[in-house]
Design an enzyme around this catalytic site. Structure first.
Site, PDB file in Angstrom:
ATOM      1  N   SER A  73       0.612  -1.213   0.082  1.00  0.00           N
ATOM      2  CA  SER A  73       0.097   0.062   0.136  1.00  0.00           C
ATOM      3  C   SER A  73       0.827   1.398   0.138  1.00  0.00           C
ATOM      4  O   SER A  73       0.223   2.316  -0.208  1.00  0.00           O
ATOM      5  CB  SER A  73      -0.985   0.141   1.025  1.00  0.00           C
ATOM      6  OG  SER A  73      -1.907  -0.877   1.145  1.00  0.00           O
ATOM      7  N   LYS A  76       0.457   3.471  -2.955  1.00  0.00           N
ATOM      8  CA  LYS A  76      -1.026   4.285  -3.146  1.00  0.00           C
ATOM      9  C   LYS A  76      -0.453   5.846  -2.960  1.00  0.00           C
ATOM     10  O   LYS A  76      -1.138   6.605  -3.594  1.00  0.00           O
ATOM     11  CB  LYS A  76      -1.910   3.948  -2.062  1.00  0.00           C
ATOM     12  CG  LYS A  76      -2.437   2.570  -2.135  1.00  0.00           C
ATOM     13  CD  LYS A  76      -3.250   2.231  -0.688  1.00  0.00           C
ATOM     14  CE  LYS A  76      -3.851   0.885  -0.918  1.00  0.00           C
ATOM     15  NZ  LYS A  76      -4.602   0.273   0.571  1.00  0.00           N
ATOM     16  N   TYR A 200      -3.607  -2.489  -9.991  1.00  0.00           N
ATOM     17  CA  TYR A 200      -3.737  -2.264  -8.578  1.00  0.00           C
ATOM     18  C   TYR A 200      -2.782  -3.342  -8.029  1.00  0.00           C
ATOM     19  O   TYR A 200      -1.745  -2.819  -7.172  1.00  0.00           O
ATOM     20  CB  TYR A 200      -5.247  -2.394  -7.904  1.00  0.00           C
ATOM     21  CG  TYR A 200      -5.241  -2.303  -6.455  1.00  0.00           C
ATOM     22  CD1 TYR A 200      -4.706  -1.126  -5.724  1.00  0.00           C
ATOM     23  CD2 TYR A 200      -5.234  -3.583  -5.794  1.00  0.00           C
ATOM     24  CE1 TYR A 200      -4.675  -1.341  -4.309  1.00  0.00           C
ATOM     25  CE2 TYR A 200      -5.322  -3.675  -4.340  1.00  0.00           C
ATOM     26  CZ  TYR A 200      -5.268  -2.586  -3.696  1.00  0.00           C
ATOM     27  OH  TYR A 200      -4.993  -2.606  -2.249  1.00  0.00           O
ATOM     28  N   TYR A 252      -4.977   3.745   8.164  1.00  0.00           N
ATOM     29  CA  TYR A 252      -6.448   3.161   8.187  1.00  0.00           C
ATOM     30  C   TYR A 252      -6.968   3.413   9.677  1.00  0.00           C
ATOM     31  O   TYR A 252      -6.900   4.504  10.078  1.00  0.00           O
ATOM     32  CB  TYR A 252      -6.708   1.505   7.661  1.00  0.00           C
ATOM     33  CG  TYR A 252      -5.548   1.382   6.718  1.00  0.00           C
ATOM     34  CD1 TYR A 252      -6.106   1.920   5.535  1.00  0.00           C
ATOM     35  CD2 TYR A 252      -4.526   0.670   6.883  1.00  0.00           C
ATOM     36  CE1 TYR A 252      -4.915   1.697   4.371  1.00  0.00           C
ATOM     37  CE2 TYR A 252      -3.528   0.317   5.784  1.00  0.00           C
ATOM     38  CZ  TYR A 252      -3.723   0.810   4.473  1.00  0.00           C
ATOM     39  OH  TYR A 252      -3.161   0.712   3.509  1.00  0.00           O
ATOM     40  N   VAL A 270       1.255  -3.873   3.658  1.00  0.00           N
ATOM     41  CA  VAL A 270       1.257  -5.302   4.279  1.00  0.00           C
ATOM     42  C   VAL A 270       2.596  -5.966   4.192  1.00  0.00           C
ATOM     43  O   VAL A 270       2.692  -7.153   4.694  1.00  0.00           O
ATOM     44  CB  VAL A 270       0.174  -6.032   4.055  1.00  0.00           C
ATOM     45  CG1 VAL A 270      -1.076  -5.296   4.506  1.00  0.00           C
ATOM     46  CG2 VAL A 270      -0.171  -6.110   2.698  1.00  0.00           C
TER      47      VAL A 270
HETATM   48  O1  DON Z   1      -4.634  -5.000  -1.559  1.00  0.00           O
HETATM   49  C1  DON Z   1      -4.198  -5.547  -0.417  1.00  0.00           C
HETATM   50  O2  DON Z   1      -4.805  -6.185   0.408  1.00  0.00           O
HETATM   51  C2  DON Z   1      -2.775  -5.499  -0.340  1.00  0.00           C
HETATM   52  N1  DON Z   1      -2.273  -5.732  -1.571  1.00  0.00           N
HETATM   53  C3  DON Z   1      -2.613  -4.257  -0.005  1.00  0.00           C
HETATM   54  C4  DON Z   1      -2.657  -3.600   1.458  1.00  0.00           C
HETATM   55  C5  DON Z   1      -2.002  -3.043   2.383  1.00  0.00           C
HETATM   56  O3  DON Z   1      -1.050  -2.935   2.132  1.00  0.00           O
HETATM   57  C6  DON Z   1      -2.369  -2.268   3.538  1.00  0.00           C
HETATM   58  N2  DON Z   1      -1.588  -1.493   4.129  1.00  0.00           N
HETATM   59  N3  DON Z   1      -0.993  -1.778   5.307  1.00  0.00           N
END
Ligand code: DON
Length: 317
Positions: A73, A76, A200, A252, A270
């Site tokens: 993320s 983003k 994405y 978040y 993540v």
């Molecule tokens: O879309 C997802 O769930 C993961 N590719 C990215 C989520 C993420 O990194 C949340 N951040 N901490």
């Protein structure tokens, strides 16, 4: 505040970075790796790295700071920077600017808010941003722009996609598919869902090191200007606003706690990375794959907390 006052002649950044790494040592391997993406579940949870990039072009690193990891993320922030460059303020017709107080992949607010995600840093919002970044091109053109941008910003050729992670994201992508379809059902995607998700999933699967990410984010610390070259990367007001979104939404439902403990605009992923911006001074990236319940690196957040304690770099000082 200018850089001199924030760094000060007596501040030995390398010694501080080394000390921060040993401060975080107790937490090495703590937390849970992101096991909902199979390729990330296999990452060694004991990795721990930190990089500080300053406006004068110097970089200070410790631990596993040169090992590429899945930026997830954190991407983003960069797609937001690029999409705003393409569509400007009209982006805000498609995505909001309020913290969600919900997990990154939550769908609950989307129904009440008629397919307009709360902010560009939750998954649903980032999917909308990716769609806007694609615009009237195809997904590959948008990805090529993103990768070129990151290579230029990080000053390295070797920024690429970990195809294994990208595949794993897509295979395990039911929830993100649901978010994208939900948004599309309200007419808030220009492009077909799978085209948007192909950006994405791949943006999340980009692999970069702490050193590369900290360097790449320098423009956010200097009013949108790359401090080493003087090039304007984004306009100043946009850099300020991206930082505001990182502070309020970057973690978040853990954003308040992150602001409380660390006091810097930040973005988690993540993969275990956290990118933080120190306005007027530089950018910091930490990496440790064990996550807290909100998907923020546990040891990484401790390291940033200790860095801020040792440097006084909180924006609230
Ligand atoms: O879309 C997802 O769930 C993961 N590719 C990215 C989520 C993420 O990194 C949340 N951040 N901490």
């Amino acid at each position: 505040m200018n850089q001199e006052t924030r760094i000060g002649p007596a501040m030995d950044i390398q010694a501080i970075v080394d000390a921060v790494l040993s401060d975080a040592e107790t937490y090495r391997g703590h937390g849970e790796v992101a096991n909902y993406i199979p390729a990330l579940a296999r990452v060694d949870p004991r990795k721990l790295g930190i990089a500080v990039a300053l406006g004068d072009g110097t970089t200070y690193v410790a631990g596993d700071a040169d090992e590429p990891f899945s930026i997830q993320s954190i991407s983003k922030v960069f797609t937001l920077s690029l999409a705003l460059g393409h569509v400007g303020a009209s982006l805000w017709n498609h995505v909001g600017r309020e913290p969600s107080g919900s997990p990154f992949n939550s769908i609950v607010q989307l129904e009440e808010e008629r397919g307009k995600p709360r902010n560009p840093l939750i998954n649903a919002g980032a999917i909308v941003v990716s769609d806007q970044l694609i615009g009237h091109r195809d997904a590959d053109a948008a990805m090529a722009e993103l990768l070129d941008f990151l290579r230029d910003r990080a000053g390295v050729e070797g920024v690429g996609i970990d195809e294994n992670v990208a595949m794993s994201e897509s295979t395990a992508g039911s929830l993100n598919r649901s978010l994208a379809h939900f948004v599309a059902a309200f007419g808030n995607l220009k492009n077909p869902v799978e085209e948007v998700l192909s950006v994405y999933f791949r943006q999340c699967a980009i692999a970069m090191s702490c050193r590369q990410l900290a360097t790449a984010a320098l423009y956010l610390a200097f009013d949108g200007v790359e401090p080493r070259t003087g090039d304007e990367i984004v306009i100043a007001s946009r850099a300020r606003r991206i930082n505001a979104l990182m502070l309020t939404c970057g973690h978040y439902d853990n954003s308040g706690d992150f602001a409380f403990r660390i006091g810097l605009p930040g973005k988690s992923g993540v993969g275990g990375g956290i990118l933080a911006v120190v306005p007027g001074t530089g950018a910091v990236c930490v990496w440790s794959p064990g996550l807290n319940a909100a998907g923020t690196s546990l040891a990484g957040a401790i390291a940033l907390e200790r860095l801020v304690d040792r440097t006084g770099w909180s924006i609230f000082v």
